[in-house]
Motif scaffolding. Structure first.
Motif, PDB file in Angstrom:
ATOM      1  N   ILE A 167      -2.697  -0.187  10.720  1.00  0.00           N
ATOM      2  CA  ILE A 167      -1.234  -0.213  10.734  1.00  0.00           C
ATOM      3  C   ILE A 167      -0.665   0.928   9.893  1.00  0.00           C
ATOM      4  N   ALA A 168      -1.205   1.098   8.679  1.00  0.00           N
ATOM      5  CA  ALA A 168      -0.688   2.120   7.762  1.00  0.00           C
ATOM      6  C   ALA A 168      -0.881   3.521   8.326  1.00  0.00           C
ATOM      7  N   GLU A 169      -2.029   3.790   8.913  1.00  0.00           N
ATOM      8  CA  GLU A 169      -2.277   5.127   9.461  1.00  0.00           C
ATOM      9  C   GLU A 169      -1.345   5.417  10.637  1.00  0.00           C
ATOM     10  N   GLY A 170      -1.031   4.395  11.430  1.00  0.00           N
ATOM     11  CA  GLY A 170      -0.082   4.579  12.528  1.00  0.00           C
ATOM     12  C   GLY A 170       1.305   4.930  12.016  1.00  0.00           C
ATOM     13  N   LEU A 171       1.746   4.241  10.958  1.00  0.00           N
ATOM     14  CA  LEU A 171       3.066   4.522  10.381  1.00  0.00           C
ATOM     15  C   LEU A 171       3.126   5.924   9.783  1.00  0.00           C
ATOM     16  N   ILE A 172       2.072   6.307   9.065  1.00  0.00           N
ATOM     17  CA  ILE A 172       2.056   7.637   8.439  1.00  0.00           C
ATOM     18  C   ILE A 172       2.020   8.722   9.505  1.00  0.00           C
ATOM     19  N   ALA A 173       1.243   8.511  10.559  1.00  0.00           N
ATOM     20  CA  ALA A 173       1.180   9.491  11.647  1.00  0.00           C
ATOM     21  C   ALA A 173       2.544   9.654  12.307  1.00  0.00           C
ATOM     22  N   MET A 174       3.251   8.528  12.482  1.00  0.00           N
ATOM     23  CA  MET A 174       4.594   8.575  13.062  1.00  0.00           C
ATOM     24  C   MET A 174       5.538   9.361  12.145  1.00  0.00           C
ATOM     25  N   ALA A 175       5.437   9.128  10.839  1.00  0.00           N
ATOM     26  CA  ALA A 175       6.298   9.824   9.874  1.00  0.00           C
ATOM     27  C   ALA A 175       6.000  11.322   9.860  1.00  0.00           C
ATOM     28  N   VAL A 176       4.723  11.695   9.933  1.00  0.00           N
ATOM     29  CA  VAL A 176       4.329  13.108   9.945  1.00  0.00           C
ATOM     30  C   VAL A 176       4.876  13.790  11.197  1.00  0.00           C
ATOM     31  N   ARG A 177       4.779  13.097  12.328  1.00  0.00           N
ATOM     32  CA  ARG A 177       5.228  13.661  13.606  1.00  0.00           C
ATOM     33  C   ARG A 177       6.739  13.892  13.618  1.00  0.00           C
ATOM     34  N   GLU A 178       7.506  13.000  12.997  1.00  0.00           N
ATOM     35  CA  GLU A 178       8.968  13.052  13.086  1.00  0.00           C
ATOM     36  C   GLU A 178       9.662  13.536  11.812  1.00  0.00           C
ATOM     37  N   LYS A 179       8.917  14.018  10.819  1.00  0.00           N
ATOM     38  CA  LYS A 179       9.523  14.318   9.515  1.00  0.00           C
ATOM     39  C   LYS A 179      10.603  15.396   9.561  1.00  0.00           C
ATOM     40  N   LEU A 189       0.840  -1.206   0.000  1.00  0.00           N
ATOM     41  CA  LEU A 189       0.000   0.000   0.000  1.00  0.00           C
ATOM     42  C   LEU A 189       0.870   1.250   0.000  1.00  0.00           C
ATOM     43  N   LEU A 190       1.888   1.296   0.835  1.00  0.00           N
ATOM     44  CA  LEU A 190       2.737   2.478   0.909  1.00  0.00           C
ATOM     45  C   LEU A 190       3.614   2.626  -0.331  1.00  0.00           C
ATOM     46  N   TYR A 191       4.005   1.522  -0.959  1.00  0.00           N
ATOM     47  CA  TYR A 191       4.841   1.584  -2.151  1.00  0.00           C
ATOM     48  C   TYR A 191       4.036   1.995  -3.383  1.00  0.00           C
ATOM     49  N   VAL A 199      11.340   3.547   4.435  1.00  0.00           N
ATOM     50  CA  VAL A 199      11.292   4.509   5.539  1.00  0.00           C
ATOM     51  C   VAL A 199      11.616   5.904   5.010  1.00  0.00           C
ATOM     52  N   LYS A 200      12.605   5.991   4.132  1.00  0.00           N
ATOM     53  CA  LYS A 200      12.961   7.273   3.526  1.00  0.00           C
ATOM     54  C   LYS A 200      11.787   7.806   2.705  1.00  0.00           C
ATOM     55  N   LYS A 201      11.113   6.916   1.978  1.00  0.00           N
ATOM     56  CA  LYS A 201       9.945   7.315   1.186  1.00  0.00           C
ATOM     57  C   LYS A 201       8.843   7.843   2.100  1.00  0.00           C
ATOM     58  N   LEU A 202       8.633   7.179   3.244  1.00  0.00           N
ATOM     59  CA  LEU A 202       7.632   7.644   4.195  1.00  0.00           C
ATOM     60  C   LEU A 202       7.957   9.049   4.702  1.00  0.00           C
ATOM     61  N   PHE A 203       9.222   9.265   5.103  1.00  0.00           N
ATOM     62  CA  PHE A 203       9.613  10.563   5.654  1.00  0.00           C
ATOM     63  C   PHE A 203       9.643  11.670   4.598  1.00  0.00           C
ATOM     64  N   GLU A 204      10.126  11.374   3.386  1.00  0.00           N
ATOM     65  CA  GLU A 204      10.364  12.426   2.396  1.00  0.00           C
ATOM     66  C   GLU A 204       9.245  12.635   1.386  1.00  0.00           C
ATOM     67  N   GLU A 205       8.450  11.596   1.070  1.00  0.00           N
ATOM     68  CA  GLU A 205       7.399  11.757   0.072  1.00  0.00           C
ATOM     69  C   GLU A 205       6.001  11.762   0.685  1.00  0.00           C
ATOM     70  N   ILE A 206       5.716  10.777   1.536  1.00  0.00           N
ATOM     71  CA  ILE A 206       4.360  10.614   2.052  1.00  0.00           C
ATOM     72  C   ILE A 206       4.057  11.609   3.174  1.00  0.00           C
ATOM     73  N   ALA A 207       4.959  11.757   4.156  1.00  0.00           N
ATOM     74  CA  ALA A 207       4.707  12.630   5.310  1.00  0.00           C
ATOM     75  C   ALA A 207       4.454  14.097   4.933  1.00  0.00           C
ATOM     76  N   PRO A 208       5.223  14.710   4.009  1.00  0.00           N
ATOM     77  CA  PRO A 208       4.942  16.104   3.666  1.00  0.00           C
ATOM     78  C   PRO A 208       3.548  16.320   3.060  1.00  0.00           C
ATOM     79  N   LYS A 209       3.028  15.301   2.359  1.00  0.00           N
ATOM     80  CA  LYS A 209       1.680  15.417   1.778  1.00  0.00           C
ATOM     81  C   LYS A 209       0.622  15.543   2.864  1.00  0.00           C
TER      82      LYS A 209
END
Length: 178
Positions: A44-56, A25-27, A138-148
């Motif tokens: 699970i996915a929403e928890g990971l994205i929330a974590m990435a948004v919080r720590e981006k 899903l994330l890929y 993880v890099k994709k989560l922090f740099e592409e998904i979290a800023p959105k």
């Protein structure tokens, strides 16, 4: 009442299935699955994205000096003779690196517990191992998904019902990142 769906699988099979579907899903951004699986994947996915948004933005950039081998026009290392032996010539190079804060490092490791490694195969060389690349999810989560989703408070995924599956009439859904 149970806190989660067992999906008619043993715990190790269920964890592997959910990890693989969350990674997909994330890929890819969206996947088709059954309704029960989608509701578990969403948690699970929403928890990971929330974590990435919080720590981006929780890192500092540091400039370091590193030694890199000097290369010629063909890309081979330059060697010079010193005391009768060939030795590689090194240059000092300035590099910028990101140093994670402790909380971001913890988030990164928590994400790595869930996400599987993804190999990307170029379309041109499909079926060959030579040009495959490892994608850093993880890099994709922090740099592409979290800023959105930086200005959004939850609700990062959407579940759209497609209809019953032909074989067993299980409700199929499309789960996608909003």
């Amino acid at each position: 009442m149970a806190k989660y769906r067992k999906l008619s699988r043993t715990s190790d099979q269920r964890k592997a299935l959910l990890r693989s579907q969350v990674t997909s899903l994330l890929y890819h951004g969206k996947i088709v699955t059954t309704e029960a699986k989608a509701k578990e994947i969403r948690k699970i996915a929403e928890g990971l994205i929330a974590m990435a948004v919080r720590e981006k933005d929780n890192f500092e950039t540091i400039t370091v000096t590193a030694k890199a081998p000097r290369k010629d026009a063909e890309g081979k290392r330059v060697k010079e003779v010193v005391d009768g032996k060939k030795k590689t010539v090194y240059d000092e190079v300035q590099k910028e690196i990101k140093k994670d804060a402790p909380s971001r490092l913890h988030a990164r490791r928590e994400m790595l517990k869930v996400l599987y490694p993804v190999k990307e195969v170029p379309i041109k060389n499909a079926g060959r191992k030579k040009n495959t690349k490892e994608v850093d999810m993880v890099k994709k989560l922090f740099e592409e998904i979290a800023p959105k989703y930086a200005d959004r408070n939850g609700g990062y995924t959407r579940i759209v019902k497609i209809g019953p599956r032909k074989g067993d009439a299980a409700m199929e859904v499309l789960i996608e990142l909003v």
